[in-house]
Write a protein that holds these residues in place. Structure first.
Motif, short mmCIF file in Angstrom:
data_model
loop_
_atom_site.label_atom_id
_atom_site.label_comp_id
_atom_site.label_asym_id
_atom_site.label_seq_id
_atom_site.Cartn_x
_atom_site.Cartn_y
_atom_site.Cartn_z
N HIS A 69 35.65 57.40 36.54
CA HIS A 69 35.64 56.48 37.68
C HIS A 69 36.16 55.11 37.23
O HIS A 69 35.41 54.14 37.09
N VAL A 70 37.48 55.03 37.05
CA VAL A 70 38.09 53.89 36.37
C VAL A 70 38.93 53.01 37.30
O VAL A 70 39.65 52.12 36.84
N ASP A 71 38.84 53.22 38.63
CA ASP A 71 39.75 52.55 39.56
C ASP A 71 39.08 51.37 40.28
O ASP A 71 39.41 51.05 41.41
N GLY A 72 38.16 50.71 39.59
CA GLY A 72 37.50 49.54 40.14
C GLY A 72 36.01 49.76 40.29
O GLY A 72 35.51 50.89 40.21
N TRP A 73 35.29 48.69 40.52
CA TRP A 73 33.84 48.77 40.65
C TRP A 73 33.37 47.53 41.41
O TRP A 73 34.12 46.58 41.64
N GLY A 74 32.11 47.56 41.78
CA GLY A 74 31.53 46.40 42.44
C GLY A 74 30.03 46.52 42.52
O GLY A 74 29.45 47.60 42.37
N ILE A 75 29.38 45.38 42.77
CA ILE A 75 27.93 45.35 42.92
C ILE A 75 27.56 44.16 43.80
O ILE A 75 28.23 43.13 43.79
N HIS A 77 27.99 38.80 45.17
CA HIS A 77 28.92 39.93 45.34
C HIS A 77 29.98 39.86 44.24
O HIS A 77 30.72 38.87 44.14
N PHE A 78 30.05 40.90 43.41
CA PHE A 78 31.00 40.95 42.31
C PHE A 78 31.84 42.22 42.45
O PHE A 78 31.28 43.33 42.57
N VAL A 79 33.16 42.11 42.41
CA VAL A 79 34.05 43.27 42.40
C VAL A 79 35.17 43.02 41.39
O VAL A 79 35.52 41.87 41.09
N ASP A 80 35.74 44.11 40.88
CA ASP A 80 36.85 44.01 39.94
C ASP A 80 37.63 45.32 40.01
O ASP A 80 37.03 46.40 40.10
N HIS A 81 38.96 45.22 39.98
CA HIS A 81 39.77 46.44 40.00
C HIS A 81 39.89 47.07 38.62
O HIS A 81 40.42 48.17 38.48
N GLU A 82 39.37 46.41 37.59
CA GLU A 82 39.34 46.99 36.25
C GLU A 82 38.14 47.93 36.12
O GLU A 82 37.14 47.79 36.83
N PRO A 83 38.19 48.91 35.21
CA PRO A 83 37.04 49.80 35.02
C PRO A 83 35.79 49.04 34.61
O PRO A 83 35.86 48.09 33.82
N ALA A 84 34.65 49.45 35.12
CA ALA A 84 33.39 48.76 34.81
C ALA A 84 33.07 48.80 33.32
O ALA A 84 32.39 47.91 32.80
N VAL A 114 33.60 41.06 33.94
CA VAL A 114 32.63 40.78 35.00
C VAL A 114 31.46 41.75 34.92
O VAL A 114 30.29 41.37 35.08
N ALA A 115 31.75 43.02 34.66
CA ALA A 115 30.68 44.01 34.49
C ALA A 115 29.84 43.70 33.26
O ALA A 115 28.62 43.91 33.26
N ASP A 116 30.47 43.17 32.23
CA ASP A 116 29.72 42.78 31.04
C ASP A 116 28.71 41.68 31.38
O ASP A 116 27.59 41.68 30.85
#
Length: 262
Positions: free
Chosen positions: A32-38, A48-55, A60-62
């Motif tokens: 599941h490498v096509d973006g993430w968000g929380i 609200h955090f989103v990124d098109h990079e893999p989590a 941002v995920a870090d």
């Protein structure tokens, strides 16, 4: 397809432990490498955090793994793109305002030939079937009620609308207004409730364990909802296909069978 993670609690709680295992599925133990968000509800606001990079590799995920943001309702998503390009505007969860409060939505699945008529105030920004479904649901809610009708009335509307959307494919979703968290299963969802007496939990996707008895009080209660179980040493409850559940204050408050998989 994508994966979902939700948390509903009776007291503000951080999701660092669960998110650490969840993010590992974005490139190490999953594809599941096509973006993430929380999204975290805090009072009337939402972080609200989103990124098109893999989590797994996103800075941002870090931050989310290291910063214990506390919330009573959280929705997270890791994406395997099926409809819509890999782009920031297509990252879940999506957020909109209705009746003067925020609503957060994320979807796992693939809706075929899904182009609902959107005649109200809500329009998708990106190109996903998921965001179209969210806008369609909010249009219906806004047309029926001038103010928030209460959690059970929202569940009634979702029970009516979900089968119509699921007829186009797979419609696992989570929706929250910051008070209740609604989860609908087309194919796979699981949940557990952590409460006193708390024990040690160990992630399935990473070598991380937490003794929750050391970081909680006996009054705390936390419901975690996820596509696939996050831990190997806890008992997870599987949703039935077509089941809609509403979580309030860290526990299931409603369970309704609304239809099976299309």
């Amino acid at each position: 397809m994508c994966q979902l993670l939700g948390m509903n609690c009776n007291t503000p709680t951080d999701i660092v432990f669960s998110f650490t295992g969840f993010a590992t599925r974005a490139g190490r133990t999953g594809e599941h490498v096509d973006g993430w968000g929380i999204a975290f509800f805090e009072g009337a606001g939402v972080r609200h955090f989103v990124d098109h990079e893999p989590a797994l590799v996103s800075p941002v995920a870090d931050l989310i793994r290291r910063y214990p943001i506390k919330s009573k309702n959280v929705i997270a998503h890791i994406r395997k793109a099926t409809v819509g390009s890999v782009a920031l505007e297509n990252c879940h969860p999506f957020i909109r305002e209705l009746w003067g409060q925020y609503w957060v939505f994320a979807h796992n699945g693939d809706l075929r030939d899904y182009h609902p008529r959107l005649g109200g105030r809500y329009r998708p920004v990106g190109g996903t079937d998921s965001e179209r479904a969210f806008c369609w649901i909010l249009d219906h809610l806004a047309q029926r009620y001038d103010t928030h009708p209460g959690a059970h009335a929202i569940a009634d509307v979702l029970a009516e609308l979900a089968p119509a959307i699921a007829a186009h494919g797979t419609f696992n979703f989570m929706l929250s207004d910051g008070v209740a968290l609604y989860a609908h299963c087309s194919t796979r969802l699981h949940y557990l409730v952590r409460q006193h007496p708390f024990a040690t939990a160990s992630l399935s996707d990473d070598e991380v364990s937490v003794d929750f008895s050391q970081v909680t009080t006996q009054d705390d209660r936390v419901a975690v909802i996820v596509t696939e179980p996050l831990t190997a040493n806890e008992t997870w409850n599987g949703f039935k296909p077509g089941e809609l559940m509403m979580f309030v204050d860290g526990a299931p408050a409603l369970v309704r069978q609304v239809g099976g998989r299309a």
